[in-house]
Design an enzyme around this catalytic site. Structure first.
Site, PDB file in Angstrom:
ATOM      1  N   ARG A  78      52.733  36.370  23.441  1.00 24.80           N
ATOM      2  CA  ARG A  78      51.712  37.386  23.232  1.00 24.80           C
ATOM      3  C   ARG A  78      50.444  36.945  23.972  1.00 24.80           C
ATOM      4  NH1 ARG A  78      47.640  38.249  18.394  1.00 24.80           N
ATOM      5  NH2 ARG A  78      46.753  40.160  19.185  1.00 24.80           N
ATOM      6  N   HIS A 122      41.579  42.148  23.369  1.00 23.48           N
ATOM      7  CA  HIS A 122      41.252  40.976  22.554  1.00 23.48           C
ATOM      8  C   HIS A 122      39.788  40.625  22.836  1.00 23.48           C
ATOM      9  CE1 HIS A 122      43.406  37.651  20.176  1.00 23.48           C
ATOM     10  NE2 HIS A 122      42.119  37.402  20.087  1.00 23.48           N
ATOM     11  N   GLU A 165      42.534  42.587  15.779  1.00 26.41           N
ATOM     12  CA  GLU A 165      41.574  42.393  14.692  1.00 26.41           C
ATOM     13  C   GLU A 165      40.336  43.282  14.823  1.00 26.41           C
ATOM     14  OE1 GLU A 165      40.705  38.248  14.235  1.00 26.41           O
ATOM     15  OE2 GLU A 165      42.782  37.743  13.767  1.00 26.41           O
ATOM     16  N   ASN A 298      47.853  39.197  11.440  1.00 21.91           N
ATOM     17  CA  ASN A 298      47.348  37.855  11.721  1.00 21.91           C
ATOM     18  C   ASN A 298      46.977  37.221  10.394  1.00 21.91           C
ATOM     19  OD1 ASN A 298      47.514  38.735  14.352  1.00 21.91           O
ATOM     20  ND2 ASN A 298      45.312  38.674  14.756  1.00 21.91           N
ATOM     21  N   TYR A 300      45.882  33.446   8.414  1.00 29.79           N
ATOM     22  CA  TYR A 300      45.554  32.016   8.465  1.00 29.79           C
ATOM     23  C   TYR A 300      45.313  31.417   7.086  1.00 29.79           C
ATOM     24  CZ  TYR A 300      44.979  32.604  13.468  1.00 29.79           C
ATOM     25  OH  TYR A 300      45.211  32.855  14.793  1.00 29.79           O
ATOM     26  N   GLU A 360      49.763  36.421  14.625  1.00 30.66           N
ATOM     27  CA  GLU A 360      49.055  35.136  14.701  1.00 30.66           C
ATOM     28  C   GLU A 360      49.218  34.382  13.396  1.00 30.66           C
ATOM     29  OE1 GLU A 360      44.864  35.250  15.750  1.00 30.66           O
ATOM     30  OE2 GLU A 360      45.271  36.762  17.279  1.00 30.66           O
TER      31      GLU A 360
END
Ligand code: GCO
Length: 456
Positions: A78, A122, A165, A298, A300, A360
């Site tokens: 990606r 992005h 995002e 995504n 985290y 992600e």
């Protein structure tokens, strides 16, 4: 269930990067500046006043990077296309050198059996587009950019992500001022968010018009949110954050409207005057909610919220509690794999996407080569192992997760944190640009080769 878990045969295993974070070559090959060039060159915006002028010099080392990816056994990649390399004026004139660069990159991937997953945005909108995301025209410029990309790369690229995002490209950038262009106005944050969502819709239309079989989706980063206590106040705070941060972006895409509760919160706070703000024009919500082929997530960390005020409903910006000191990555983010499972479950129940890709997931640790040149980043491996086990459990629970893109292939420019945070599987020595795969890079290659891992 414990034991070895084998992922579905067609599961996509990849890594992820983005153009501004790795390419460098900022003023080469006909590229014009983006808002991130402008922002990062402003003193005091980025840690140590660093910028992406050179970054990982991927603009010159792309071949070596793709070869390394192949050697390590990664099957999908990606990456994002820099808008100012393709359309230096934002729209109109096409820069053939930019097209050539990505053509070579894509061809090299295909020759290396690496499937390209292309992100259109992005965060590097050209500065030539005045007002950037505050200007509705930028959405139509983005439609043009998407069409040029479809026309140039669509014969070989089958998977597309529109916006990465959008909450970061809007609220983080226009409401909270941490990212480019660094503004602090909640109304502007909503305007930018709407124009980004509109851009998403226009890009879906543009790509599908050229290639009806192309798969296209958006990459969202909904927060995985928990109350600290069982108090009604904490629960209501969590619900607020959920609608203001998560539903604000997913509802328009999947339901064709903004969440009514959040709209009311903005009216109470005086950010919006009424339910029909001027920035929403007729037809917008239909465009934004046009069907997509997958949802990118995504993930985290999680966020925990607490309030002592029984009625915090007028707030629009909330601070989560700091992560426990003994359980965080170097970003200061709590390590909480269960948060990925809970988030996927929630999203799946609420929006029923037919296909989900983890676009992600990864961890920042600053391990550097030891005296023998080895990088034993055991904590990253531990983080990835736990999160991949979680992905496996989500699949077992019936959630249609079809791929995983690890952030990141190599260390890179971590936005406001500059080069201080290293998310890579591959270590980058920024002085020499030497690439050294970390232990995690080989570990991930093995997971991919075996198409699975041991569940504990
Ligand atoms: C982000 C990104 C990446 C970051 C990563 C780590 O969306 O914030 O897509 O660019 O580098 O998330 O913070």
């Amino acid at each position: 269930m414990s034991g070895f878990y084998e992922f579905p045969k067609e599961f996509k295993w990849g890594t992820a990067t983005s153009s501004y974070q790795i390419e460098g070559g900022a003023d080469q090959g006909g590229r014009s500046p983006s808002i991130w060039d402008e922002f990062s060159h402003r003193t005091g915006t980025i840690r140590n006043n660093e910028n992406g002028d050179i970054a990982c010099d991927h603009y010159h080392r792309w071949k070596e990077d793709i070869h390394l990816m192949k050697e390590l056994g990664y099957k999908a990649y990606r990456f994002s296309v820099a808008w100012p390399r393709i359309l230096p004026d934002g729209r109109g004139r096409i820069n053939q050198q930019g097209i050539d660069f990505y053509n070579r990159l894509i061809d090299e991937m295909l020759q290396s059996d690496i499937e390209p997953y292309l992100t259109l945005y992005h965060w590097d909108i050209p500065t030539k587009l005045k007002g950037a995301w505050l200007n509705r025209d930028s959405a139509y410029a983005f439609e043009e950019f998407s069409d040029v990309c479809a026309l140039s790369f669509g014969d070989r690229v089958k998977n597309w992500m529109t916006i990465n995002e959008p909450i970061c490209a809007s609220f983080l950038s226009y409401t909270w001022g941490h990212h480019a262009p660094g503004m602090s106005d909640p109304y502007q944050g909503l305007v930018a968010a709407h124009h980004l969502l509109l851009s998403h819709g226009l890009a879906v239309k543009a790509i599908h018009a050229r290639y009806s079989d192309a798969e296209i989706g958006i990459a969202l980063n909904p927060a995985s949110i928990y109350p600290l206590t069982d108090s009604t106040a904490d629960h209501s705070l969590v619900n607020q954050v959920e609608t203001l941060h998560n539903h604000w972006f997913a509802d328009p895409i999947y339901k064709g409207s903004y969440p009514a509760e959040a709209v009311q919160a903005y009216i109470r706070k005086g950010v919006l005057k009424n339910e029909n703000p001027d920035f929403i024009q007729s037809g917008d919500m239909q465009l934004i909610s046009a069907p997509t082929d997958f949802l990118g997530i995504n993930y985290y960390t999680r966020q925990v919220f607490h309030t002592d005020q029984p009625n915090s409903s007028a707030e629009i910006s909330f601070k989560s509690l700091p992560a426990p000191k003994d359980n965080q990555t170097e970003m200061g983010w709590e390590i909480f794999p269960q948060g990925l499972f809970d988030l996927l479950q929630k999203i799946y129940q609420e929006y029923k996407p037919t296909k989900i890709l983890i676009t992600e997931n990864g961890a920042s640790y600053s391990y550097a080569p030891d005296n023998f040149g080895k990088i034993d980043d055991s904590k990253r491996i531990e983080y990835l192992d736990m999160h991949l086990q979680t992905v496996a459990k989500a699949i077992q629970a019936g959630i249609p997760v079809k791929g995983y893109f690890l952030w990141s292939f190599m260390d890179n420019f971590e936005w406001a944190q500059g080069y201080s945070q290293r998310f890579g599987l591959v270590y980058v020595d920024y002085k020499t640009q030497k690439r050294t795969p970390k232990a995690s890079a080989y570990w991930y290659g093995k997971v991919i080769k075996e198409n699975g891992l041991i569940l504990i």
